[in-house]
Design a protein around this motif. Structure first.
Motif, short mmCIF file in Angstrom:
data_model
loop_
_atom_site.label_atom_id
_atom_site.label_comp_id
_atom_site.label_asym_id
_atom_site.label_seq_id
_atom_site.Cartn_x
_atom_site.Cartn_y
_atom_site.Cartn_z
N GLN A 21 -43.64 71.69 -72.76
CA GLN A 21 -44.31 72.38 -71.69
C GLN A 21 -45.61 71.67 -71.50
O GLN A 21 -46.56 71.40 -72.40
N VAL A 22 -46.02 71.04 -70.30
CA VAL A 22 -47.48 70.60 -70.18
C VAL A 22 -47.88 71.45 -68.77
O VAL A 22 -47.46 71.53 -67.75
N ARG A 23 -48.92 72.23 -69.27
CA ARG A 23 -49.55 73.22 -68.31
C ARG A 23 -48.37 74.21 -67.99
O ARG A 23 -47.88 74.75 -68.95
N GLN A 24 -48.24 74.46 -66.85
CA GLN A 24 -46.94 75.26 -66.53
C GLN A 24 -45.84 74.58 -66.19
O GLN A 24 -44.71 75.30 -65.93
N LEU A 25 -45.59 73.31 -66.56
CA LEU A 25 -44.38 72.57 -66.16
C LEU A 25 -43.77 72.05 -67.48
O LEU A 25 -44.30 71.98 -68.43
N TYR A 26 -42.47 71.89 -67.35
CA TYR A 26 -41.69 71.52 -68.11
C TYR A 26 -41.15 70.23 -68.16
O TYR A 26 -40.48 69.77 -67.13
N LEU A 27 -41.57 69.16 -68.88
CA LEU A 27 -41.35 67.80 -68.71
C LEU A 27 -40.38 67.20 -69.78
O LEU A 27 -40.47 67.72 -70.94
N PHE A 28 -39.71 66.23 -69.56
CA PHE A 28 -38.75 65.45 -70.32
C PHE A 28 -39.81 64.21 -71.34
O PHE A 28 -40.51 63.60 -70.44
N LEU A 64 -34.43 54.39 -70.03
CA LEU A 64 -34.48 55.89 -70.29
C LEU A 64 -35.99 56.26 -69.85
O LEU A 64 -36.28 57.38 -69.37
N ASP A 65 -36.85 55.61 -70.33
CA ASP A 65 -38.30 55.91 -70.16
C ASP A 65 -38.53 55.86 -68.57
O ASP A 65 -39.25 56.68 -68.18
N ARG A 66 -38.03 54.79 -67.78
CA ARG A 66 -38.26 54.82 -66.53
C ARG A 66 -37.89 56.22 -65.88
O ARG A 66 -38.17 56.51 -64.89
N ILE A 67 -36.42 56.32 -66.38
CA ILE A 67 -35.79 57.39 -65.49
C ILE A 67 -36.55 58.67 -65.75
O ILE A 67 -36.74 59.54 -64.78
N PHE A 68 -37.05 58.97 -67.15
CA PHE A 68 -38.05 60.26 -67.33
C PHE A 68 -39.13 60.35 -66.40
O PHE A 68 -39.56 61.04 -65.89
N THR A 69 -40.01 59.07 -66.36
CA THR A 69 -41.02 59.05 -65.50
C THR A 69 -40.53 59.52 -64.11
O THR A 69 -41.51 60.05 -63.54
N LEU A 70 -39.68 58.88 -63.55
CA LEU A 70 -39.20 59.25 -62.31
C LEU A 70 -38.97 60.86 -61.97
O LEU A 70 -39.44 61.53 -61.32
N MET A 71 -38.27 61.37 -62.96
CA MET A 71 -37.80 62.67 -63.09
C MET A 71 -39.09 63.77 -63.03
O MET A 71 -39.23 64.79 -62.36
N ALA A 73 -42.05 62.72 -62.52
CA ALA A 73 -43.07 62.65 -61.38
C ALA A 73 -42.27 63.56 -60.20
O ALA A 73 -43.32 64.20 -59.34
N ARG A 74 -41.15 63.61 -59.92
CA ARG A 74 -40.58 64.61 -59.03
C ARG A 74 -40.83 66.02 -59.25
O ARG A 74 -41.26 66.82 -58.42
N ILE A 75 -40.49 66.46 -60.63
CA ILE A 75 -40.92 68.00 -60.89
C ILE A 75 -42.34 68.07 -60.75
O ILE A 75 -42.61 69.45 -60.32
#
Length: 80
Positions: A21-28, A64-71, A73-75
């Motif tokens: 959780q980063v602020r109110q978002l859940y990130l990979f 995998l890091d690039r995929i997470f960065t894109l995901m 960013a979309r979130i």
């Protein structure tokens, strides 16, 4: 496109990935252990000490890091 050998990025999803959780978002994110491995491999690459197996592992981790960065960013963009 240049073909590269890589460790399948999905091989780390179960044990090397967490949702934080980063602020109110859940990130990979990578687990601390997997992030340390990525950092170590990156340092070995800079020093030109990677084996071919380590190079394949680094390529997979970077993908995998690039995929997470894109995901992530979309979130973030969809939450605004």
């Amino acid at each position: 496109m240049i073909a590269q050998n890589m460790v399948n990025p999905s091989s780390w999803v179960e044990t090397g990935v967490k949702i934080s959780q980063v602020r109110q978002l859940y990130l990979f994110k990578f687990t601390d252990e997997l992030q340390e491995r990525l950092d170590g491999l990156s340092e070995r690459k800079k020093a030109e000490l990677l084996t071919s197996e380590e190079a394949a592992e680094l390529t997979g981790l970077l993908e995998l890091d690039r995929i997470f960065t894109l995901m992530n960013a979309r979130i973030i963009s969809e939450s605004q």
